[in-house]
Design a protein around this motif. Structure first.
Motif, PDB file in Angstrom:
ATOM      1  N   ARG A   7       0.850  -1.181   0.000  1.00  0.00           N
ATOM      2  CA  ARG A   7       0.000   0.000   0.000  1.00  0.00           C
ATOM      3  C   ARG A   7       0.896   1.244   0.000  1.00  0.00           C
ATOM      4  O   ARG A   7       1.943   1.267   0.622  1.00  0.00           O
ATOM      5  N   PHE A   8       0.481   2.249  -0.728  1.00  0.00           N
ATOM      6  CA  PHE A   8       1.083   3.570  -0.649  1.00  0.00           C
ATOM      7  C   PHE A   8       0.092   4.489   0.032  1.00  0.00           C
ATOM      8  O   PHE A   8      -1.106   4.214   0.075  1.00  0.00           O
ATOM      9  N   ARG A   9       0.591   5.620   0.514  1.00  0.00           N
ATOM     10  CA  ARG A   9      -0.314   6.708   0.820  1.00  0.00           C
ATOM     11  C   ARG A   9      -0.602   7.418  -0.500  1.00  0.00           C
ATOM     12  O   ARG A   9       0.217   7.414  -1.428  1.00  0.00           O
ATOM     13  N   ALA A  10      -1.759   8.037  -0.584  1.00  0.00           N
ATOM     14  CA  ALA A  10      -2.140   8.711  -1.825  1.00  0.00           C
ATOM     15  C   ALA A  10      -1.171   9.824  -2.186  1.00  0.00           C
ATOM     16  O   ALA A  10      -1.147  10.289  -3.329  1.00  0.00           O
ATOM     17  N   ALA A  11      -0.321  10.212  -1.239  1.00  0.00           N
ATOM     18  CA  ALA A  11       0.692  11.236  -1.517  1.00  0.00           C
ATOM     19  C   ALA A  11       1.616  10.822  -2.656  1.00  0.00           C
ATOM     20  O   ALA A  11       2.218  11.680  -3.307  1.00  0.00           O
ATOM     21  N   ILE A  12       1.725   9.520  -2.920  1.00  0.00           N
ATOM     22  CA  ILE A  12       2.581   9.054  -4.010  1.00  0.00           C
ATOM     23  C   ILE A  12       2.095   9.602  -5.349  1.00  0.00           C
ATOM     24  O   ILE A  12       2.865   9.729  -6.306  1.00  0.00           O
ATOM     25  N   LEU A  13       0.799   9.944  -5.447  1.00  0.00           N
ATOM     26  CA  LEU A  13       0.240  10.463  -6.692  1.00  0.00           C
ATOM     27  C   LEU A  13       0.149  11.992  -6.708  1.00  0.00           C
ATOM     28  O   LEU A  13      -0.484  12.559  -7.609  1.00  0.00           O
ATOM     29  N   SER A  42      -7.520  12.965  -2.858  1.00  0.00           N
ATOM     30  CA  SER A  42      -7.207  14.319  -2.410  1.00  0.00           C
ATOM     31  C   SER A  42      -6.659  14.337  -0.993  1.00  0.00           C
ATOM     32  O   SER A  42      -6.033  15.306  -0.559  1.00  0.00           O
ATOM     33  N   ASP A  43      -6.882  13.229  -0.254  1.00  0.00           N
ATOM     34  CA  ASP A  43      -6.340  13.088   1.096  1.00  0.00           C
ATOM     35  C   ASP A  43      -5.022  12.334   0.997  1.00  0.00           C
ATOM     36  O   ASP A  43      -4.993  11.152   0.659  1.00  0.00           O
ATOM     37  N   ALA A  44      -3.912  13.001   1.276  1.00  0.00           N
ATOM     38  CA  ALA A  44      -2.590  12.391   1.118  1.00  0.00           C
ATOM     39  C   ALA A  44      -2.409  11.139   1.957  1.00  0.00           C
ATOM     40  O   ALA A  44      -1.563  10.289   1.650  1.00  0.00           O
ATOM     41  N   ASN A  45      -3.209  10.966   3.024  1.00  0.00           N
ATOM     42  CA  ASN A  45      -3.052   9.819   3.915  1.00  0.00           C
ATOM     43  C   ASN A  45      -3.916   8.625   3.528  1.00  0.00           C
ATOM     44  O   ASN A  45      -3.840   7.581   4.169  1.00  0.00           O
ATOM     45  N   THR A  46      -4.744   8.763   2.498  1.00  0.00           N
ATOM     46  CA  THR A  46      -5.564   7.640   2.053  1.00  0.00           C
ATOM     47  C   THR A  46      -4.667   6.496   1.595  1.00  0.00           C
ATOM     48  O   THR A  46      -3.703   6.700   0.856  1.00  0.00           O
ATOM     49  N   LEU A  47      -4.993   5.275   2.040  1.00  0.00           N
ATOM     50  CA  LEU A  47      -4.214   4.108   1.616  1.00  0.00           C
ATOM     51  C   LEU A  47      -4.719   3.637   0.261  1.00  0.00           C
ATOM     52  O   LEU A  47      -5.915   3.428   0.073  1.00  0.00           O
ATOM     53  N   ILE A  48      -3.786   3.452  -0.684  1.00  0.00           N
ATOM     54  CA  ILE A  48      -4.160   2.994  -2.017  1.00  0.00           C
ATOM     55  C   ILE A  48      -3.296   1.806  -2.399  1.00  0.00           C
ATOM     56  O   ILE A  48      -2.160   1.677  -1.927  1.00  0.00           O
ATOM     57  N   LEU A  79       8.359  19.173   1.457  1.00  0.00           N
ATOM     58  CA  LEU A  79       8.365  18.503   2.759  1.00  0.00           C
ATOM     59  C   LEU A  79       6.959  18.327   3.319  1.00  0.00           C
ATOM     60  O   LEU A  79       6.680  17.367   4.030  1.00  0.00           O
ATOM     61  N   ALA A  80       6.069  19.243   2.999  1.00  0.00           N
ATOM     62  CA  ALA A  80       4.706  19.190   3.539  1.00  0.00           C
ATOM     63  C   ALA A  80       3.999  17.898   3.143  1.00  0.00           C
ATOM     64  O   ALA A  80       3.143  17.404   3.889  1.00  0.00           O
ATOM     65  N   HIS A  81       4.347  17.341   1.997  1.00  0.00           N
ATOM     66  CA  HIS A  81       3.672  16.128   1.541  1.00  0.00           C
ATOM     67  C   HIS A  81       4.088  14.892   2.344  1.00  0.00           C
ATOM     68  O   HIS A  81       3.477  13.832   2.205  1.00  0.00           O
ATOM     69  N   LEU A  82       5.112  15.013   3.183  1.00  0.00           N
ATOM     70  CA  LEU A  82       5.526  13.902   4.034  1.00  0.00           C
ATOM     71  C   LEU A  82       4.833  13.936   5.387  1.00  0.00           C
ATOM     72  O   LEU A  82       5.056  13.069   6.218  1.00  0.00           O
ATOM     73  N   GLY A  83       4.009  14.946   5.619  1.00  0.00           N
ATOM     74  CA  GLY A  83       3.261  15.022   6.869  1.00  0.00           C
ATOM     75  C   GLY A  83       4.174  15.217   8.073  1.00  0.00           C
ATOM     76  O   GLY A  83       5.146  15.974   8.022  1.00  0.00           O
ATOM     77  N   PRO A  84       3.900  14.527   9.208  1.00  0.00           N
ATOM     78  CA  PRO A  84       4.688  14.711  10.431  1.00  0.00           C
ATOM     79  C   PRO A  84       6.174  14.432  10.240  1.00  0.00           C
ATOM     80  O   PRO A  84       7.014  15.065  10.885  1.00  0.00           O
ATOM     81  N   ILE A  85       6.525  13.495   9.350  1.00  0.00           N
ATOM     82  CA  ILE A  85       7.938  13.176   9.128  1.00  0.00           C
ATOM     83  C   ILE A  85       8.659  14.389   8.544  1.00  0.00           C
ATOM     84  O   ILE A  85       9.796  14.694   8.921  1.00  0.00           O
ATOM     85  N   GLY A  86       8.015  15.059   7.609  1.00  0.00           N
ATOM     86  CA  GLY A  86       8.616  16.248   7.035  1.00  0.00           C
ATOM     87  C   GLY A  86       8.764  17.353   8.058  1.00  0.00           C
ATOM     88  O   GLY A  86       9.761  18.093   8.062  1.00  0.00           O
TER      89      GLY A  86
END
Length: 353
Positions: A7-13, A42-48, A79-86
């Protein structure tokens, strides 16, 4: 909670729609074609699902004739697209601290991507390996990931930083691309790893945004999120297998030692997940063999080494049992790779088990 494997987070797209439409593609039709339209992208944390996401990028790149499709997407990330890690990366005192933090916590972002930082003789490498089952190419996902990592390092190290090198395992593009301008250097293709080379001295570069107090609070938050080993023991072992196979020392004892467990505890925890060490190792070998033999067209001798076999004869016998033909014949045909549970597949007991 850590991601399940494949699974990726939707942030991959991130950036996909913009890039696709700029190249004249109907992005939403293609998203639907690969079965991703029912997900909240549209939610970067959605599992796809990782497979369809990778296939979407490869298909889009082929249709548009843009071999740098994934890299164009990476240009739209921050960096924002990495969420808390960024967020916590910006608060680290040096680039070395930030990258080590990424190495530790990256599975919050994806258990389908292994990140590894190594530092030897004045040269450091930040490498990435995809852990996913796919019969197709992974070029665009790999370039999107490496490109996003490059932009992250560039942001943290400052604009004066220049990579010592950029490496990809896949072949060089045939047409004109943005690779050289994106990385500010000419990437090396057909190498043994996917990632970034840095001068070790660059790792000690201070990060101007560092705030140790804020870093401590965010790090505590991340540690709380990641401290769930029983929920992801099979995914964790799978990552270790991919990492250790080329060394030839991927054994039950070795895996247990890396996890800080004894062998019996490891077997018990895997059993609760319906897994064993031997099946995970064998599945990883099947997946890597498919990728190295047909997709990347590596030599059989190199493939045998990368899969952790003692030599080509041992690999050849294993391949014949698993795939029903020799590796040379299989490479030239459309015979599908074996899947888990198929009656024609015989399991191989893991070395040292």
């Amino acid at each position: 909670m850590a991601l399940p494997a494949n699974r990726f987070r939707a942030a991959i797209l991130t950036g996909y729609v913009d890039v696709a439409e700029s190249l004249g593609l109907d992005a939403r039709r293609l998203i639907k074609k690969f079965g991703l339209h029912g997900l909240n992208l549209s939610d970067a944390n959605t599992l796809i699902p990782a497979g369809p996401a990778a296939e979407l990028l490869e298909h889009s790149a082929a249709v548009a004739g843009a071999e740098d499709f994934g890299l164009r997407m990476a240009a739209k990330r921050s960096l924002a697209h990495l969420g808390p890690i960024g967020l916590v990366a910006r608060e680290q005192p040096t680039l070395r601290h930030a990258l080590r933090m990424f190495e530790r916590h990256f599975r919050l972002y994806s258990e389908t991507v292994i990140l590894r930082l190594e530092d030897h003789d004045g040269v450091a490498s930040l490498s990435f390996q995809l852990v996913m089952a796919t019969s197709g190419r992974l070029r665009q996902v790999i370039e999107a990931v490496v490109g996003a990592a490059f932009r992250t390092v560039d942001t943290l190290a400052g604009n004066a930083w220049i990579p010592d090198g950029i490496s990809f395992s896949h072949p060089a593009p045939q047409g004109r691309t943005i690779h050289n301008s994106f990385f500010n250097t000419r990437p090396h293709f057909g190498n043994g790893f996917d990632g970034i080379l840095l001068r070790a001295a660059d790792l000690d570069a201070p990060i101007s945004t560092a705030d140790p107090v804020m870093a401590r609070y965010v790090r505590q938050y991340l540690d709380a999120m990641i401290a769930q080993p029983d929920l992801t023991i099979d995914a964790t072992v799978r990552q270790l297998v991919f990492t250790l196979l080329p060394s030839g020392r991927c054994t039950s004892d070795g895996l247990a030692s890396h996890l800080g467990l004894n062998r019996r505890t490891l077997h018990r925890r895997l059993a609760l997940r319906g897994e064993t060490v031997s099946t995970i190792i064998n599945d990883a070998r099947i997946e890597l063999a498919q990728r190295h033999v047909k997709t990347e067209r590596r030599s059989l001798t190199e493939t045998a080494q990368l899969l952790g076999f003692s030599g080509l004869p041992t690999f050849s016998r294993w391949f014949q049992r698993q795939f029903g033909s020799s590796a040379t014949t299989w490479r030239k045909t459309d015979i599908p790779a074996p899947t888990r549970g198929a009656p024609t597949i015989s399991r191989v007991v893991a070395p040292g088990k």
